[in-house]
Design a protein around this motif. Structure first.
Motif, PDB file in Angstrom:
ATOM      1  N   GLY A  57     -49.353 -11.663  12.631  1.00  0.00           N
ATOM      2  CA  GLY A  57     -50.348 -12.423  11.894  1.00  0.00           C
ATOM      3  C   GLY A  57     -49.739 -13.088  10.686  1.00  0.00           C
ATOM      4  O   GLY A  57     -48.655 -12.720  10.219  1.00  0.00           O
ATOM      5  N   ARG A  58     -50.448 -14.085  10.171  1.00  0.00           N
ATOM      6  CA  ARG A  58     -50.076 -14.728   8.899  1.00  0.00           C
ATOM      7  C   ARG A  58     -50.973 -14.111   7.832  1.00  0.00           C
ATOM      8  O   ARG A  58     -52.167 -14.404   7.762  1.00  0.00           O
ATOM      9  N   LEU A  59     -50.417 -13.252   7.018  1.00  0.00           N
ATOM     10  CA  LEU A  59     -51.192 -12.507   6.038  1.00  0.00           C
ATOM     11  C   LEU A  59     -51.039 -13.146   4.663  1.00  0.00           C
ATOM     12  O   LEU A  59     -49.930 -13.272   4.138  1.00  0.00           O
ATOM     13  N   SER A  60     -52.160 -13.538   4.100  1.00  0.00           N
ATOM     14  CA  SER A  60     -52.150 -14.161   2.780  1.00  0.00           C
ATOM     15  C   SER A  60     -51.664 -13.167   1.727  1.00  0.00           C
ATOM     16  O   SER A  60     -51.785 -11.945   1.884  1.00  0.00           O
ATOM     17  N   THR A  61     -51.140 -13.715   0.642  1.00  0.00           N
ATOM     18  CA  THR A  61     -50.737 -12.877  -0.483  1.00  0.00           C
ATOM     19  C   THR A  61     -51.882 -12.663  -1.461  1.00  0.00           C
ATOM     20  O   THR A  61     -51.688 -12.063  -2.521  1.00  0.00           O
ATOM     21  N   ASP A  62     -53.105 -13.120  -1.106  1.00  0.00           N
ATOM     22  CA  ASP A  62     -54.244 -12.946  -2.013  1.00  0.00           C
ATOM     23  C   ASP A  62     -54.812 -11.525  -1.909  1.00  0.00           C
ATOM     24  O   ASP A  62     -54.279 -10.669  -1.178  1.00  0.00           O
ATOM     25  N   VAL A  63     -55.903 -11.260  -2.611  1.00  0.00           N
ATOM     26  CA  VAL A  63     -56.463  -9.907  -2.680  1.00  0.00           C
ATOM     27  C   VAL A  63     -56.902  -9.416  -1.296  1.00  0.00           C
ATOM     28  O   VAL A  63     -56.750  -8.231  -0.969  1.00  0.00           O
ATOM     29  N   PHE A  64     -57.433 -10.322  -0.474  1.00  0.00           N
ATOM     30  CA  PHE A  64     -57.847  -9.920   0.863  1.00  0.00           C
ATOM     31  C   PHE A  64     -56.636  -9.638   1.749  1.00  0.00           C
ATOM     32  O   PHE A  64     -56.660  -8.713   2.570  1.00  0.00           O
ATOM     33  N   GLY A  65     -55.586 -10.431   1.604  1.00  0.00           N
ATOM     34  CA  GLY A  65     -54.373 -10.179   2.365  1.00  0.00           C
ATOM     35  C   GLY A  65     -53.785  -8.813   2.065  1.00  0.00           C
ATOM     36  O   GLY A  65     -53.292  -8.118   2.966  1.00  0.00           O
ATOM     37  N   ARG A  66     -53.846  -8.404   0.816  1.00  0.00           N
ATOM     38  CA  ARG A  66     -53.366  -7.065   0.460  1.00  0.00           C
ATOM     39  C   ARG A  66     -54.249  -5.998   1.082  1.00  0.00           C
ATOM     40  O   ARG A  66     -53.759  -4.938   1.518  1.00  0.00           O
ATOM     41  N   LEU A  67     -55.550  -6.270   1.154  1.00  0.00           N
ATOM     42  CA  LEU A  67     -56.469  -5.348   1.827  1.00  0.00           C
ATOM     43  C   LEU A  67     -56.101  -5.212   3.307  1.00  0.00           C
ATOM     44  O   LEU A  67     -56.076  -4.105   3.857  1.00  0.00           O
ATOM     45  N   SER A  81     -43.536  -8.119  12.187  1.00  0.00           N
ATOM     46  CA  SER A  81     -43.568  -9.487  12.720  1.00  0.00           C
ATOM     47  C   SER A  81     -44.578 -10.382  12.008  1.00  0.00           C
ATOM     48  O   SER A  81     -44.823 -11.508  12.449  1.00  0.00           O
ATOM     49  N   CYS A  82     -45.154  -9.888  10.911  1.00  0.00           N
ATOM     50  CA  CYS A  82     -46.114 -10.694  10.159  1.00  0.00           C
ATOM     51  C   CYS A  82     -45.408 -11.658   9.220  1.00  0.00           C
ATOM     52  O   CYS A  82     -44.276 -11.424   8.784  1.00  0.00           O
ATOM     53  N   THR A  83     -46.094 -12.748   8.912  1.00  0.00           N
ATOM     54  CA  THR A  83     -45.589 -13.766   8.002  1.00  0.00           C
ATOM     55  C   THR A  83     -46.364 -13.713   6.693  1.00  0.00           C
ATOM     56  O   THR A  83     -47.604 -13.659   6.708  1.00  0.00           O
ATOM     57  N   ASP A  84     -45.666 -13.719   5.564  1.00  0.00           N
ATOM     58  CA  ASP A  84     -46.319 -13.826   4.259  1.00  0.00           C
ATOM     59  C   ASP A  84     -46.752 -15.274   4.059  1.00  0.00           C
ATOM     60  O   ASP A  84     -45.922 -16.189   4.126  1.00  0.00           O
ATOM     61  N   ALA A  85     -48.041 -15.469   3.828  1.00  0.00           N
ATOM     62  CA  ALA A  85     -48.598 -16.821   3.739  1.00  0.00           C
ATOM     63  C   ALA A  85     -49.159 -17.100   2.350  1.00  0.00           C
ATOM     64  O   ALA A  85     -49.758 -16.219   1.728  1.00  0.00           O
ATOM     65  N   THR A  86     -48.965 -18.317   1.883  1.00  0.00           N
ATOM     66  CA  THR A  86     -49.479 -18.695   0.569  1.00  0.00           C
ATOM     67  C   THR A  86     -50.918 -19.183   0.630  1.00  0.00           C
ATOM     68  O   THR A  86     -51.610 -19.221  -0.388  1.00  0.00           O
TER      69      THR A  86
END
Length: 318
Positions: A57-67, A81-86
């Motif tokens: 998955g592409r996981l955001s670095t925002d508060v929800f992505g951390r959740l 295999s996840c991508t850190d997304a802005t």
């Protein structure tokens, strides 16, 4: 195939915000936010069943992505295999009807989940998964949907392909799903549809006739989940009805995703994933589908997409 090869799940994480009354009769609404998203729910349920599971998955670095990261990791999902997304995370606001069904409004424009590139997905090929499961919005939202389809083609020679369209008509026109569905069926060894999906994609068409259409397009094993009415299974020109266990429904959020996880878990435990599924017995199919209904029922008995942690030591049918 060796059961040690993992199952990979590709798709979105969604912050499910459930509407609740404000405290002390204050004006406005209160939102209880829980981690969700169909593919993420399936990955969590699989890992809680002790199936080795990678989430792509592409996981955001925002508060929800951390959740999302915390939730997936706590359930035992591999996130390598996840991508850190802005980009920001996708948000869905869910209102619950008296029968426990959910009605969603999505906030998904420009969010992290849909921005896949071929280079980002190249890492997914290194997982060497016995099965790659995907679907939902990842297969229809641009610009990443085409890259996801290309990945399915690339891994299909050595991985079983499982697809759940999970139609969201308020976010994507069902005509988009109808246009792409024949391509998905040509790739799919397992196709899971719900009654709601069927009514959107083939309104007025009997489930058995729809199954014939999907088989003709290439899908091998088709399961149509019908809530309390059980599951219609179609394989090799034959049909089977598997009943759903009784359950006191709290809500149905994540039930279909949990069903898919239970199904894949049992097939994986029996060493049946990794190929085209053209040699299954009906005993094996019924065992896997029935287990899927049990996991779905347990998920319906609690609030939100919170599948159970189940002792998976009981052997699947050989």
């Amino acid at each position: 195939m060796p059961a040690t090869r993992p199952v990979a799940v590709l798709g979105e994480c969604v912050a499910d915000a459930f509407v609740a009354p404000a405290h002390d009769d204050a004006p406005g609404l209160r939102l209880d936010v829980l981690p969700g998203g169909g593919p993420a729910n399936t990955a969590v349920a699989l890992a809680r069943l002790a199936t080795p599971t990678h989430f792509i998955g592409r996981l955001s670095t925002d508060v929800f992505g951390r959740l999302f990261r915390s939730h997936l990791a706590a359930s035992g999902v591999n996130l390598d295999s996840c991508t850190d997304a802005t980009e920001p995370s996708t948000l869905a606001v869910a209102g619950l009807a008296p029968d426990g069904s959910a009605d969603y409004s999505f906030h998904a424009e420009g969010t992290a989940d849909w921005q896949w590139t071929a280079d980002e997905l190249a890492a997914a090929e290194l997982v060497d998964a016995a099965c790659l499961h995907t679907g939902s919005l990842a297969l229809v939202r641009g610009p990443g949907a085409s890259a996801v389809e290309e990945l399915l083609c690339a891994v299909r020679p050595y991985s079983t392909i499982s697809i759940d369209p999970n139609v969201r008509p308020h976010l994507v026109d069902p005509a988009v799903y109808r246009t792409r569905l024949p391509r998905w069926c040509a790739l799919a060894d397992i196709l899971r549809m719900s009654d709601d999906d069927l009514s959107e994609l083939h309104p007025g068409v009997a489930p058995e006739a729809a199954c014939d259409t999907w088989h003709e397009a290439g899908a091998t094993l088709v399961v149509v989940t019908r809530g309390a009415d059980g599951v219609l299974v179609s394989y090799a020109g034959e049909r089977l009805h598997v009943p759903s266990p009784p359950v006191d429904v709290v809500d149905t959020v994540g039930a279909g995703d949990a069903f898919t996880a239970g199904l894949l878990h049992r097939l994986h435990a029996a060493g049946l994933l990794g190929g085209r599924l053209d040699g299954l017995s009906w005993r094996q199919i019924e065992d896997a589908v029935a287990f899927g209904t049990e996991i779905a029922a347990a998920t319906c008995a609690v609030r939100g997409a919170n599948p159970p942690r189940v002792n998976s030591s009981a052997p699947a049918c050989p």
